[in-house]
Write an enzyme that holds these catalytic residues in place. Structure first.
Site, PDB file in Angstrom:
ATOM      1  N   HIS A 202       0.813  -1.218   0.000  1.00 50.91           N
ATOM      2  CA  HIS A 202       0.000   0.000   0.000  1.00 50.91           C
ATOM      3  C   HIS A 202       0.848   1.271   0.000  1.00 50.91           C
ATOM      4  CE1 HIS A 202      -3.884   1.909   0.345  1.00 50.91           C
ATOM      5  NE2 HIS A 202      -3.475   2.652   1.349  1.00 50.91           N
ATOM      6  N   SER A 206       0.615  -0.891  -6.489  1.00 46.68           N
ATOM      7  CA  SER A 206       0.980  -2.008  -7.373  1.00 46.68           C
ATOM      8  C   SER A 206       1.839  -1.511  -8.530  1.00 46.68           C
ATOM      9  CB  SER A 206      -0.275  -2.684  -7.916  1.00 46.68           C
ATOM     10  OG  SER A 206      -1.053  -3.224  -6.875  1.00 46.68           O
ATOM     11  N   LYS A 228     -13.341  -7.193 -11.490  1.00 50.07           N
ATOM     12  CA  LYS A 228     -12.342  -7.959 -12.248  1.00 50.07           C
ATOM     13  C   LYS A 228     -11.823  -9.119 -11.410  1.00 50.07           C
ATOM     14  CE  LYS A 228      -8.465  -6.986 -15.342  1.00 50.07           C
ATOM     15  NZ  LYS A 228      -7.491  -5.956 -15.770  1.00 50.07           N
ATOM     16  N   ASP A 229     -11.624  -8.896 -10.114  1.00 52.10           N
ATOM     17  CA  ASP A 229     -11.203  -9.973  -9.216  1.00 52.10           C
ATOM     18  C   ASP A 229     -12.282 -11.048  -9.097  1.00 52.10           C
ATOM     19  OD1 ASP A 229      -8.716  -8.992  -8.693  1.00 52.10           O
ATOM     20  OD2 ASP A 229      -9.227  -8.057  -6.784  1.00 52.10           O
ATOM     21  N   GLU A 272       4.558 -33.986  -1.692  1.00 55.29           N
ATOM     22  CA  GLU A 272       3.486 -33.499  -2.541  1.00 55.29           C
ATOM     23  C   GLU A 272       4.067 -32.786  -3.762  1.00 55.29           C
ATOM     24  OE1 GLU A 272      -0.589 -33.512  -1.300  1.00 55.29           O
ATOM     25  OE2 GLU A 272       0.808 -35.111  -1.834  1.00 55.29           O
TER      26      GLU A 272
END
Length: 390
Positions: A202, A206, A228-229, A272
């Site tokens: 923040h 971004s 959009k998310d 895994e």
């Protein structure tokens, strides 16, 4: 006073989720962060409900997992959701980190965001391993034995650390009890680290695919980016439910559906799928201590990227050489994962050693050389074609 506190909290929510300015050019790769947050929430919630019915006693551990599957109302959904979300968590995390590598998200001033992310990755790997051991199936037992034994390579105190982890002289009841306690605790540690990751992000906001400042054109987080998310969230749930309800055991090892038996060693001990690349790196080093150091170093080497990338242009969107080398690195990482599930024999040993060298060379040698070379080519191009850069 209470009114003021509520105002503070609401202003924080507004600052981070509603009015947070985001570069208008970010694409769907930036949605992986919200998917990772969703996976973490699913893991914590399903883990809490499973813990209500699980017993960490080795006589009961495997049978209580079966009890959750067969006797608890909708228990099979909770268990399969928890197991499959772990795989989806790592899929999204690897893609998120690959996005960061490709677009140079680790570059200053966002180095702190990247460094906290690497720590989250390391803690997540530990948490996943501890949870895998709690099932106490055949592969869980021998995986716990092999991985904890790696600590014996530490000089002077290694064997004492192993016995402390085991709570005795072999993997037993104290081991699973401690692993379960830590497995229950670590997701909340990850959640705290995610908040730190979010706070650091923040500060500068971004990055974006273009590698330039995003201050020229920004949009509020809500409603464009929230919607959009949600597109990727719905797509995730479609694929996720297909696995949970129709093919829940696809990503698990069949030997782990057999109760643990310390007298029978599996034909091949493999972790895994999401840990296979690092397992291949471990096996490629003949010396035990150096193998452990190399495996841990394969994760910590990510921290040097802000220093070894000397490019004057952020990201690989407009850099042909860096883009080519990046995809070679991705293919090499996938090859390491494939090699991690092969038997230790010719030619897989030699291939693993070569792939390990390429893995470390990318961060420590290739990245500085390619970025410096591209800087030189950029200056030559600017001097020969000044009208293009004016």
């Amino acid at each position: 006073m209470a009114f003021r506190k509520s105002n503070v909290y609401l202003s924080l929510v507004n600052s981070y989720i509603i009015d947070s300015p985001q570069p208008s050019s970010i694409n769907y790769w930036w949605n992986l962060g919200s998917l990772l947050g969703l996976c973490l929430v699913i893991q914590i919630l399903t883990g809490i409900f499973m813990a209500m019915h699980y017993s960490s006693n080795i006589e009961l551990a495997f049978s209580t997992v079966e009890h959750i599957m067969r006797d608890v109302n909708n228990g099979y959904i909770i268990r399969y959701a928890h197991a499959n979300t772990a795989s989806f968590f790592f899929m999204a995390m690897y893609a998120h980190m690959a996005k960061g590598l490709y677009y140079g998200s680790y570059r200053s001033p966002r180095s702190t965001v990247w460094n906290v992310g690497v720590i989250i990755f390391l803690v997540t790997i530990i948490t996943a391993f501890l949870g895998y051991c709690c099932v106490y199936g055949q592969m869980s037992l021998w995986g716990a034995t092999v991985i904890t034994n790696l600590c014996s390579a530490i000089p002077f105190v290694g064997q004492d650390i192993v016995q402390w982890l085991w709570g005795g002289f072999s993997v037993g009841n104290p081991t699973i009890t401690r692993f379960f306690a830590l497995h229950y605790l670590f997701p909340f540690v990850i959640a705290a680290l995610v908040l730190m990751h979010f706070l650091a992000l923040h500060v500068h906001g971004s990055s974006n695919p273009l590698g330039i400042t995003g201050n020229m054109d920004r949009l509020s987080m809500h409603g464009y980016f929230v919607f959009k998310d949600l597109v990727t969230v719905f797509a995730f749930f479609i694929v996720f439910t297909l696995f949970v309800f129709f093919s829940p055991n696809t990503l698990g090892h069949p030997d782990n559906y057999i109760p643990a038996n310390p007298l029978v060693t599996p034909a091949s001990i493999v972790p895994e799928w999401y840990l296979l690349p690092f397992y291949a790196i471990l096996r490629s080093i003949p010396d035990k201590f150096l193998g452990v150091v190399t495996m841990v170093g394969a994760i910590l080497v990510l921290l040097v990227l802000p220093y070894t990338d000397r490019s004057i242009v952020r990201g690989n969107a407009f850099k042909v050489l860096s883009k080519f080398i990046f995809f070679l690195f991705v293919f090499n990482f996938i090859l390491l994962g494939i090699l991690g599930m092969q038997h230790i024999e010719v030619p897989y040993i030699q291939m693993g050693q070569i792939a390990t060298i390429i893995y470390f060379a990318y961060f420590l040698i290739i990245m500085p050389i390619i970025s410096t070379l591209e800087n030189v080519l950029f200056y030559i191009g600017r001097n020969n074609n000044p009208h293009i850069y004016s």
